[in-house]
Write a protein that holds these residues in place. Structure first.
Motif, PDB file in Angstrom:
ATOM      1  N   GLY A 267       0.702  -1.175  -0.024  1.00 22.13           N
ATOM      2  CA  GLY A 267      -0.087  -0.079  -0.060  1.00 22.13           C
ATOM      3  C   GLY A 267       0.847   1.273  -0.092  1.00 22.13           C
ATOM      4  O   GLY A 267       0.221   2.436   0.253  1.00 22.13           O
ATOM      5  N   VAL A 268       2.116   1.128   0.024  1.00 18.14           N
ATOM      6  CA  VAL A 268       3.001   2.319  -0.238  1.00 18.14           C
ATOM      7  C   VAL A 268       2.722   2.954  -1.491  1.00 18.14           C
ATOM      8  O   VAL A 268       2.736   2.359  -2.543  1.00 18.14           O
ATOM      9  CB  VAL A 268       4.430   1.980   0.041  1.00 18.14           C
ATOM     10  CG1 VAL A 268       5.363   2.993  -0.144  1.00 18.14           C
ATOM     11  CG2 VAL A 268       4.578   1.320   1.394  1.00 18.14           C
ATOM     12  N   ARG A 269       2.762   4.327  -1.426  1.00 18.38           N
ATOM     13  CA  ARG A 269       2.572   5.119  -2.610  1.00 18.38           C
ATOM     14  C   ARG A 269       3.700   5.968  -2.907  1.00 18.38           C
ATOM     15  O   ARG A 269       3.551   6.856  -3.871  1.00 18.38           O
ATOM     16  CB  ARG A 269       1.328   6.052  -2.494  1.00 18.38           C
ATOM     17  CG  ARG A 269      -0.078   5.145  -2.375  1.00 18.38           C
ATOM     18  CD  ARG A 269      -1.363   5.866  -2.573  1.00 18.38           C
ATOM     19  NE  ARG A 269      -1.849   6.237  -1.433  1.00 18.38           N
ATOM     20  CZ  ARG A 269      -2.655   7.247  -1.285  1.00 18.38           C
ATOM     21  NH1 ARG A 269      -3.194   7.911  -2.126  1.00 18.38           N
ATOM     22  NH2 ARG A 269      -3.150   7.335  -0.045  1.00 18.38           N
ATOM     23  N   ARG A 270       4.825   6.027  -2.116  1.00 24.97           N
ATOM     24  CA  ARG A 270       5.824   6.775  -2.370  1.00 24.97           C
ATOM     25  C   ARG A 270       7.202   6.118  -2.062  1.00 24.97           C
ATOM     26  O   ARG A 270       7.220   5.682  -0.785  1.00 24.97           O
ATOM     27  CB  ARG A 270       5.820   8.015  -1.995  1.00 24.97           C
ATOM     28  CG  ARG A 270       7.066   8.935  -2.088  1.00 24.97           C
ATOM     29  CD  ARG A 270       6.725  10.413  -2.062  1.00 24.97           C
ATOM     30  NE  ARG A 270       8.010  11.343  -1.673  1.00 24.97           N
ATOM     31  CZ  ARG A 270       7.875  12.697  -1.840  1.00 24.97           C
ATOM     32  NH1 ARG A 270       6.747  13.375  -1.794  1.00 24.97           N
ATOM     33  NH2 ARG A 270       8.776  13.433  -1.141  1.00 24.97           N
ATOM     34  N   VAL A 271       8.213   5.689  -2.742  1.00 23.61           N
ATOM     35  CA  VAL A 271       9.462   5.227  -2.277  1.00 23.61           C
ATOM     36  C   VAL A 271      10.705   6.042  -2.575  1.00 23.61           C
ATOM     37  O   VAL A 271      10.861   6.277  -3.718  1.00 23.61           O
ATOM     38  CB  VAL A 271       9.568   3.886  -2.893  1.00 23.61           C
ATOM     39  CG1 VAL A 271      10.943   3.147  -2.433  1.00 23.61           C
ATOM     40  CG2 VAL A 271       8.234   2.902  -2.542  1.00 23.61           C
ATOM     41  N   SER A 272      11.226   6.462  -1.614  1.00 24.73           N
ATOM     42  CA  SER A 272      12.310   7.571  -1.707  1.00 24.73           C
ATOM     43  C   SER A 272      13.604   6.696  -1.939  1.00 24.73           C
ATOM     44  O   SER A 272      13.715   5.827  -0.884  1.00 24.73           O
ATOM     45  CB  SER A 272      12.547   8.420  -0.690  1.00 24.73           C
ATOM     46  OG  SER A 272      11.208   9.275  -0.751  1.00 24.73           O
ATOM     47  N   LEU A 273      14.517   7.263  -2.489  1.00 21.56           N
ATOM     48  CA  LEU A 273      16.070   6.601  -2.550  1.00 21.56           C
ATOM     49  C   LEU A 273      16.881   7.246  -1.617  1.00 21.56           C
ATOM     50  O   LEU A 273      18.091   6.924  -1.338  1.00 21.56           O
ATOM     51  CB  LEU A 273      16.659   6.608  -3.998  1.00 21.56           C
ATOM     52  CG  LEU A 273      15.687   5.561  -4.771  1.00 21.56           C
ATOM     53  CD1 LEU A 273      16.482   5.571  -6.205  1.00 21.56           C
ATOM     54  CD2 LEU A 273      15.610   4.269  -4.349  1.00 21.56           C
ATOM     55  N   GLY A 274      16.782   8.449  -1.108  1.00 26.21           N
ATOM     56  CA  GLY A 274      17.156   9.387  -0.084  1.00 26.21           C
ATOM     57  C   GLY A 274      18.765   9.701  -0.618  1.00 26.21           C
ATOM     58  O   GLY A 274      18.874   9.901  -1.881  1.00 26.21           O
TER      59      GLY A 274
END
Length: 250
Positions: A204-211
């Motif tokens: 259900g995650v809608r944003r994945v950051s690579l930092g």
């Protein structure tokens, strides 16, 4: 809903690569990423300054003014807003929006939740079109208090956050619980040892950051190439040409 907000899709999360300068941002956009973020660690380290110490306000704004003129949507990592004063944070957000940024990432650093909520509200008032990604560092700091994390996220959502960010959280069940609890996108920081992008989408995650991952990988690749050449080995892996770096648009 703004075009940037619409990129935060259930089942197809926004994968946000984070740049540290003009060249890295344009290279990432050229590979077809829908939006580009900035990494506060990369910006700070590139200027010889500490990360998370409110030392890079000027550098962050200057980079936003350069990148905000480009065609891709830009979300800026602004640490804690570079001030304890909510009005000053709101003014910084207004400057980012004027520079062309469409999003801002604000971290609480484990500090007072009420103060962070006030900063979010100030940004919402000063730059109403800016997508506010509110970050809590409860897991990042090693505290991992689920109840405190939820309390903070609820306060930040109530203050007007458009997205909620919990770096350091990798437990699939906890991720799924938070994603289902809130009506705004949950942002998770990708880690090589954590869930895959596809798994995060299923949760259900809608944003994945690579930092800062790409910045640190770039440094690692540079060190590997330099020490390999010294040892008599030719560097492996892709190397952009001089012209590709000079003119990424072709």
């Amino acid at each position: 809903m703004t075009a940037f907000a619409a990129l935060h899709r259930e089942g197809d999360p926004l994968l946000l690569p984070c740049a540290w300068d003009h060249a890295s941002a344009l290279a990432l956009a050229g590979r077809g990423f829908a939006a580009v973020g900035t990494t506060s660690l990369g910006v700070a380290a590139a200027h010889g300054l500490p990360d998370g110490a409110s030392a890079t306000r000027g550098e962050t704004l200057r980079l936003a003014r350069v990148l905000g003129a480009e065609a891709f949507p830009l979300s800026v990592d602004a640490e804690d807003g570079f001030s304890d004063d909510p009005d000053a944070v709101g003014e910084f957000a207004r400057e980012l929006a004027a520079a062309g940024a469409v999003g801002i990432n604000l971290e609480d650093g484990g500090g007072l939740a009420d103060r962070h909520a006030a900063k979010i509200a100030a940004v919402r008032s000063a730059a109403p079109g800016l997508f506010v990604n509110a970050r809590t560092d409860t897991y990042w700091s090693g505290d991992r208090d689920a109840a405190e994390t939820t309390r903070r996220l609820e306060a930040y959502r109530e203050a007007g956050a458009d997205g909620l960010f919990v770096p350091g959280l990798t437990d699939p069940a906890r991720i799924a619980s938070l994603a289902a609890r809130f009506d705004v996108p949950l942002n998770i920081l990708y880690t090589p040892a954590g869930p895959t992008l596809a798994h995060l989408a299923d949760l259900g995650v809608r944003r994945v950051s690579l930092g800062s991952l790409l910045y640190r990988r770039a440094l690692g690749a540079a060190l590997d190439a330099a020490t390999g050449i010294r040892a008599g080995r030719a560097p492996d892996g892709p190397t952009p040409t001089y012209d590709e770096v000079r003119d990424p648009a072709g």
